[in-house]
Design a protein around this motif. Structure first.
Motif, PDB file in Angstrom:
ATOM      1  N   GLU A 124       2.754   4.460  -1.090  1.00 40.58           N
ATOM      2  CA  GLU A 124       2.461   5.380  -2.193  1.00 40.58           C
ATOM      3  C   GLU A 124       3.477   5.239  -3.323  1.00 40.58           C
ATOM      4  O   GLU A 124       3.120   5.297  -4.501  1.00 40.58           O
ATOM      5  CB  GLU A 124       2.429   6.826  -1.683  1.00 40.58           C
ATOM      6  CG  GLU A 124       1.207   7.159  -0.842  1.00 40.58           C
ATOM      7  CD  GLU A 124      -0.093   7.015  -1.620  1.00 40.58           C
ATOM      8  OE1 GLU A 124      -0.092   7.286  -2.840  1.00 40.58           O
ATOM      9  OE2 GLU A 124      -1.113   6.617  -1.021  1.00 40.58           O
TER      10      GLU A 124
ATOM     11  N   LYS B 247       0.811  -1.219   0.000  1.00 39.15           N
ATOM     12  CA  LYS B 247       0.000   0.000   0.000  1.00 39.15           C
ATOM     13  C   LYS B 247       0.846   1.271   0.000  1.00 39.15           C
ATOM     14  O   LYS B 247       0.305   2.374   0.003  1.00 39.15           O
ATOM     15  CB  LYS B 247      -0.927   0.005   1.213  1.00 39.15           C
ATOM     16  CG  LYS B 247      -0.220   0.027   2.560  1.00 39.15           C
ATOM     17  CD  LYS B 247      -1.231  -0.024   3.690  1.00 39.15           C
ATOM     18  CE  LYS B 247      -0.533  -0.033   5.055  1.00 39.15           C
ATOM     19  NZ  LYS B 247      -1.511  -0.125   6.166  1.00 39.15           N
TER      20      LYS B 247
ATOM     21  N   LYS C  88       0.990   2.075 -11.233  1.00 42.00           N
ATOM     22  CA  LYS C  88       0.244   2.918 -12.178  1.00 42.00           C
ATOM     23  C   LYS C  88       1.056   3.144 -13.452  1.00 42.00           C
ATOM     24  O   LYS C  88       0.513   3.164 -14.553  1.00 42.00           O
ATOM     25  CB  LYS C  88      -0.120   4.244 -11.523  1.00 42.00           C
ATOM     26  CG  LYS C  88      -1.211   4.116 -10.467  1.00 42.00           C
ATOM     27  CD  LYS C  88      -1.483   5.450  -9.791  1.00 42.00           C
ATOM     28  CE  LYS C  88      -2.544   5.295  -8.699  1.00 42.00           C
ATOM     29  NZ  LYS C  88      -2.778   6.566  -7.971  1.00 42.00           N
TER      30      LYS C  88
ATOM     31  N   SER D 200      -7.055   0.428  -3.661  1.00 43.87           N
ATOM     32  CA  SER D 200      -6.383   1.168  -4.731  1.00 43.87           C
ATOM     33  C   SER D 200      -5.600   0.252  -5.662  1.00 43.87           C
ATOM     34  O   SER D 200      -5.487   0.515  -6.869  1.00 43.87           O
ATOM     35  CB  SER D 200      -5.445   2.232  -4.128  1.00 43.87           C
ATOM     36  OG  SER D 200      -4.548   1.637  -3.212  1.00 43.87           O
ATOM     37  N   VAL D 201      -5.070  -0.860  -5.125  1.00 40.40           N
ATOM     38  CA  VAL D 201      -4.364  -1.837  -5.954  1.00 40.40           C
ATOM     39  C   VAL D 201      -5.368  -2.723  -6.688  1.00 40.40           C
ATOM     40  O   VAL D 201      -5.234  -2.975  -7.891  1.00 40.40           O
ATOM     41  CB  VAL D 201      -3.410  -2.701  -5.108  1.00 40.40           C
ATOM     42  CG1 VAL D 201      -2.777  -3.802  -5.974  1.00 40.40           C
ATOM     43  CG2 VAL D 201      -2.324  -1.855  -4.472  1.00 40.40           C
TER      44      VAL D 201
ATOM     45  N   LEU E   5       2.588   2.177  -5.300  1.00 42.15           N
ATOM     46  CA  LEU E   5       1.375   2.417  -6.089  1.00 42.15           C
ATOM     47  C   LEU E   5       1.689   3.226  -7.337  1.00 42.15           C
ATOM     48  O   LEU E   5       1.139   2.980  -8.415  1.00 42.15           O
ATOM     49  CB  LEU E   5       0.329   3.142  -5.246  1.00 42.15           C
ATOM     50  CG  LEU E   5      -0.334   2.316  -4.137  1.00 42.15           C
ATOM     51  CD1 LEU E   5      -1.270   3.196  -3.311  1.00 42.15           C
ATOM     52  CD2 LEU E   5      -1.104   1.142  -4.721  1.00 42.15           C
TER      53      LEU E   5
END
Length: 309
Positions: free
Chosen positions: A68, A66, A75, A94-95, A71
């Protein structure tokens, strides 16, 4: 499809190998950070990392998925789908929502039974006659997402967690490729899990392997197979750890107390249990190699009446 693969132990490496030799493109592999192992406590990479590096696949090892920074990397990679197999971390929303086709998991049980981290071992310990692989869409819960495909595998009478692991790993790789094909073609059917049938299994640790001979012999024998090869079942003989790798259930009722050596034959040490008796066949005394009981008895003067505890 463009895939990010998340996994850590050997079963995940076997599945990854199958994926590597498919038509799909593995953009990156995500695995747990290296850990100290052995007496020297040298840092050791996971089986998944070693395999990925051998095939020149980029590897990422976030302390927490998790983060940032991680992530942002995901992306940028922008995979079509994320495939997870025994990764060892819970993925955040978010993942899960990042890839076009979401995240799917290769789970080593017939969901909804045996959710959690040790489904292979517990299926044997509980005396199940079959288990299998489930490919499922991942959601925020632990192994609670919609199922896509399942395949059953029978559990043999002398099955150990090690042998069953190998069967499930091969099955998992093949079933994953079939699921990816259906997802890409838009033909995958999602089936919700029946929550009333769900069971969860706890994580294994070394302390669990200490045998309680007040239990029935049939339960102890399954326990021995379920914890083979790790963390292994054990007892104590004259203050030393005695690992038990193979045993057979005897229906005979013998006099004595639980844990007592009630009979010694050429190739077995028979232990009184809470119900029936247990004939030890393959053992390993602390500091020694794993050997058959007949070889052990040639070098150790074990007496009837000795108590294992």
């Amino acid at each position: 499809m463009n895939i990010v693969y998340m996994g850590t132990p050997e079963i995940a490496a076997v599945i990854l190998e199958k994926l590597i030799h498919s038509k799909h493109h593995i953009q990156a592999v995500v695995t747990q950070p290296d850990k100290p192992k052995g007496r020297g406590k040298q840092m050791q990479a996971s089986p998944v990392k070693e395999l990925a590096l051998n095939h020149n696949i980029p590897v990422y090892q976030p302390l927490k998925a998790k983060e940032e920074a991680f992530l942002a990397i995901l992306k940028e990679i922008n995979p079509d789908i994320i495939v997870v197999a025994a990764f060892g971390q819970i993925l955040t929303k978010s993942v899960l929502e990042l890839p076009k086709y979401g995240c799917i998991n290769v789970h080593a049980s017939l969901l909804p039974k045996y959710r959690g981290a040790a489904p292979i071992q517990w299926a044997i310990i509980d005396g199940e006659e079959k288990t299998g692989i489930t490919i499922m869409h991942m959601d925020a819960g632990i192994d609670t997402g919609d199922m896509i495909l399942k395949e059953e595998i029978l559990i043999a009478p002398k099955e150990t967690a090690g042998t069953l692991h190998d069967k499930l790993a091969v099955c998992g790789g093949s079933l994953l490729l079939k699921a990816l094909e259906e997802i890409e073609a838009g033909t995958a059917v999602r089936e919700k899990q029946e929550e009333t049938e769900a069971t969860y299994v706890k994580v294994l640790d070394k302390a669990m392997g200490h045998l309680n001979f007040r239990e029935p012999a049939i339960k102890l024998e399954r326990f021995i197979r379920g914890l083979n090869p790790w963390p292994s079942a054990y007892t104590y003989l004259e203050g030393k750890t005695l690992k038990i790798w193979d045993a057979e259930v005897l229906d005979e009722t013998m006099d004595g107390q639980p844990g007592e050596v009630v009979r010694i034959t050429r190739d077995s040490i028979v232990i009184k249990t809470g119900q029936g008796s247990l004939a030890l066949k393959e053992i390993q005394l602390e500091g020694k190699k794993r050997i058959t009981v007949d070889a052990f008895l040639r070098g150790f003067n074990l007496q009837q009446g000795t108590i294992l505890n």
